[in-house]
Design a protein around this motif. Structure first.
Motif, PDB file in Angstrom:
ATOM      1  N   THR A   2     -11.189 -17.206  10.526  1.00 53.39           N
ATOM      2  CA  THR A   2     -10.764 -17.484   9.165  1.00 53.39           C
ATOM      3  C   THR A   2     -10.665 -16.168   8.400  1.00 53.39           C
ATOM      4  OG1 THR A   2     -11.981 -19.562   9.263  1.00 53.39           O
ATOM      5  CG2 THR A   2     -11.261 -18.822   7.112  1.00 53.39           C
ATOM      6  N   VAL A   3      -9.537 -15.974   7.745  1.00 53.47           N
ATOM      7  CA  VAL A   3      -9.302 -14.740   6.999  1.00 53.47           C
ATOM      8  C   VAL A   3      -9.309 -15.061   5.512  1.00 53.47           C
ATOM      9  CG1 VAL A   3      -7.676 -12.866   6.604  1.00 53.47           C
ATOM     10  CG2 VAL A   3      -7.974 -13.769   8.890  1.00 53.47           C
ATOM     11  N   LYS A   4     -10.026 -14.250   4.748  1.00 56.18           N
ATOM     12  CA  LYS A   4     -10.135 -14.432   3.305  1.00 56.18           C
ATOM     13  C   LYS A   4      -9.583 -13.208   2.583  1.00 56.18           C
ATOM     14  CE  LYS A   4     -13.009 -18.090   2.784  1.00 56.18           C
ATOM     15  NZ  LYS A   4     -12.765 -19.210   1.945  1.00 56.18           N
ATOM     16  N   VAL A  20      -9.396  -5.248  -3.733  1.00 52.75           N
ATOM     17  CA  VAL A  20      -8.940  -6.541  -3.222  1.00 52.75           C
ATOM     18  C   VAL A  20      -8.625  -6.311  -1.754  1.00 52.75           C
ATOM     19  CG1 VAL A  20      -7.261  -8.391  -3.469  1.00 52.75           C
ATOM     20  CG2 VAL A  20      -7.986  -7.115  -5.488  1.00 52.75           C
ATOM     21  N   VAL A  21      -9.389  -6.981  -0.888  1.00 52.41           N
ATOM     22  CA  VAL A  21      -9.274  -6.729   0.546  1.00 52.41           C
ATOM     23  C   VAL A  21      -9.058  -8.029   1.316  1.00 52.41           C
ATOM     24  CG1 VAL A  21     -10.711  -4.662   0.479  1.00 52.41           C
ATOM     25  CG2 VAL A  21     -11.762  -6.865   0.953  1.00 52.41           C
ATOM     26  N   VAL A  22      -8.532  -7.882   2.516  1.00 53.75           N
ATOM     27  CA  VAL A  22      -8.404  -8.990   3.459  1.00 53.75           C
ATOM     28  C   VAL A  22      -9.478  -8.758   4.508  1.00 53.75           C
ATOM     29  CG1 VAL A  22      -6.908 -10.132   5.115  1.00 53.75           C
ATOM     30  CG2 VAL A  22      -5.938  -9.126   3.052  1.00 53.75           C
ATOM     31  N   ALA A  23     -10.337  -9.775   4.714  1.00 54.08           N
ATOM     32  CA  ALA A  23     -11.445  -9.612   5.648  1.00 54.08           C
ATOM     33  C   ALA A  23     -11.735 -10.925   6.353  1.00 54.08           C
ATOM     34  CB  ALA A  23     -12.691  -9.134   4.915  1.00 54.08           C
ATOM     35  N   ASP A  24     -12.405 -10.831   7.472  1.00 53.24           N
ATOM     36  CA  ASP A  24     -12.884 -12.005   8.183  1.00 53.24           C
ATOM     37  C   ASP A  24     -13.925 -12.687   7.299  1.00 53.24           C
ATOM     38  OD1 ASP A  24     -13.793 -13.897   9.949  1.00 53.24           O
ATOM     39  OD2 ASP A  24     -14.423 -12.491  11.500  1.00 53.24           O
ATOM     40  N   SER A  27     -17.657 -11.679   7.808  1.00 51.05           N
ATOM     41  CA  SER A  27     -18.162 -10.338   7.548  1.00 51.05           C
ATOM     42  C   SER A  27     -18.800 -10.262   6.166  1.00 51.05           C
ATOM     43  CB  SER A  27     -17.034  -9.300   7.679  1.00 51.05           C
ATOM     44  OG  SER A  27     -16.078  -9.497   6.686  1.00 51.05           O
ATOM     45  N   PRO A  28     -19.767  -9.347   5.965  1.00 51.32           N
ATOM     46  CA  PRO A  28     -20.427  -9.236   4.663  1.00 51.32           C
ATOM     47  C   PRO A  28     -19.479  -8.751   3.570  1.00 51.32           C
ATOM     48  CG  PRO A  28     -21.339  -7.666   6.247  1.00 51.32           C
ATOM     49  CD  PRO A  28     -20.322  -8.465   6.961  1.00 51.32           C
ATOM     50  N   ASP A  30     -19.331  -6.221   1.467  1.00 51.79           N
ATOM     51  CA  ASP A  30     -18.889  -4.826   1.511  1.00 51.79           C
ATOM     52  C   ASP A  30     -18.754  -4.314   2.942  1.00 51.79           C
ATOM     53  OD1 ASP A  30     -18.890  -4.890  -1.220  1.00 51.79           O
ATOM     54  OD2 ASP A  30     -20.873  -4.003  -1.427  1.00 51.79           O
ATOM     55  N   GLY A  31     -18.617  -5.228   3.879  1.00 52.17           N
ATOM     56  CA  GLY A  31     -18.554  -4.864   5.291  1.00 52.17           C
ATOM     57  C   GLY A  31     -17.148  -4.538   5.750  1.00 52.17           C
ATOM     58  N   ARG A  32     -16.914  -4.815   7.007  1.00 52.55           N
ATOM     59  CA  ARG A  32     -15.658  -4.470   7.670  1.00 52.55           C
ATOM     60  C   ARG A  32     -14.492  -5.264   7.074  1.00 52.55           C
ATOM     61  NH1 ARG A  32     -14.632  -4.909  14.143  1.00 52.55           N
ATOM     62  NH2 ARG A  32     -12.605  -3.905  14.111  1.00 52.55           N
ATOM     63  N   ILE A  33     -13.381  -4.565   6.832  1.00 52.38           N
ATOM     64  CA  ILE A  33     -12.191  -5.208   6.276  1.00 52.38           C
ATOM     65  C   ILE A  33     -11.030  -5.057   7.254  1.00 52.38           C
ATOM     66  CG2 ILE A  33     -12.943  -4.796   3.917  1.00 52.38           C
ATOM     67  CD1 ILE A  33     -10.703  -2.636   3.777  1.00 52.38           C
ATOM     68  N   ILE A  34     -10.019  -5.897   7.056  1.00 50.90           N
ATOM     69  CA  ILE A  34      -8.799  -5.805   7.859  1.00 50.90           C
ATOM     70  C   ILE A  34      -7.790  -4.913   7.151  1.00 50.90           C
ATOM     71  CG2 ILE A  34      -6.878  -7.103   8.839  1.00 50.90           C
ATOM     72  CD1 ILE A  34      -8.830  -9.509   9.004  1.00 50.90           C
ATOM     73  N   GLU A  35      -7.606  -5.154   5.831  1.00 54.84           N
ATOM     74  CA  GLU A  35      -6.637  -4.364   5.077  1.00 54.84           C
ATOM     75  C   GLU A  35      -7.003  -4.350   3.600  1.00 54.84           C
ATOM     76  OE1 GLU A  35      -1.800  -3.855   4.716  1.00 54.84           O
ATOM     77  OE2 GLU A  35      -2.605  -5.798   5.303  1.00 54.84           O
ATOM     78  N   ASN A  36      -6.756  -3.223   2.959  1.00 53.70           N
ATOM     79  CA  ASN A  36      -6.954  -3.073   1.523  1.00 53.70           C
ATOM     80  C   ASN A  36      -5.608  -3.327   0.849  1.00 53.70           C
ATOM     81  OD1 ASN A  36      -7.801  -2.361  -1.007  1.00 53.70           O
ATOM     82  ND2 ASN A  36      -7.981  -0.172  -0.573  1.00 53.70           N
ATOM     83  N   ILE A  37      -5.529  -4.329  -0.046  1.00 46.56           N
ATOM     84  CA  ILE A  37      -4.235  -4.653  -0.653  1.00 46.56           C
ATOM     85  C   ILE A  37      -4.174  -4.370  -2.155  1.00 46.56           C
ATOM     86  CG2 ILE A  37      -3.641  -6.336   1.106  1.00 46.56           C
ATOM     87  CD1 ILE A  37      -4.354  -8.536  -0.882  1.00 46.56           C
TER      88      ILE A  37
END
Length: 103
Positions: A2-4, A20-24, A27-28, A30-37
């Motif tokens: 699930t991506v948020k 504003v980030v896209v992350a699993d 994940s916490p 402030d943790g690992r992100i997929i992309e910064n938008i």
């Protein structure tokens, strides 16, 4: 997976600003992100919102779910409205194709 689309806190103590980030979803904050938008700064008057519209629309089309706070920011930036318009236009086009095939 699930991506948020959510906010990641940055800045100093008692002076927050957010990315504003896209992350699993697992994940916490402030943790690992997929992309910064984009970013959001609530400390200035009026609050500053800068979100890359194309990246946000791309992630929404792929099924990313915005959190409650991010959906309000997307609504203020006009991105959520554009996404719903494109979604209804796509539904209308597919319905039109179905009726033309049946006829």
């Amino acid at each position: 997976m699930t991506v948020k689309i959510r906010l990641k806190r940055t800045g100093m103590k008692k002076a927050p600003s957010y990315r504003v980030v896209v992350a699993d979803a697992r994940s916490p904050r402030d943790g690992r992100i997929i992309e910064n938008i984009g970013w959001y700064n609530p400390r200035v008057e009026p609050s500053a919102i800068n979100i890359n519209e194309e990246k946000a629309l791309g992630w929404l089309k792929n099924g990313a779910q915005p959190t409650e706070s991010v959906s309000l920011l997307l609504k203020r930036a006009g991105i959520l409205e554009r996404f719903t318009q494109e979604k209804t236009a796509a539904k209308a086009a597919t319905a039109e194709q179905k009726t033309s095939k049946e006829a």
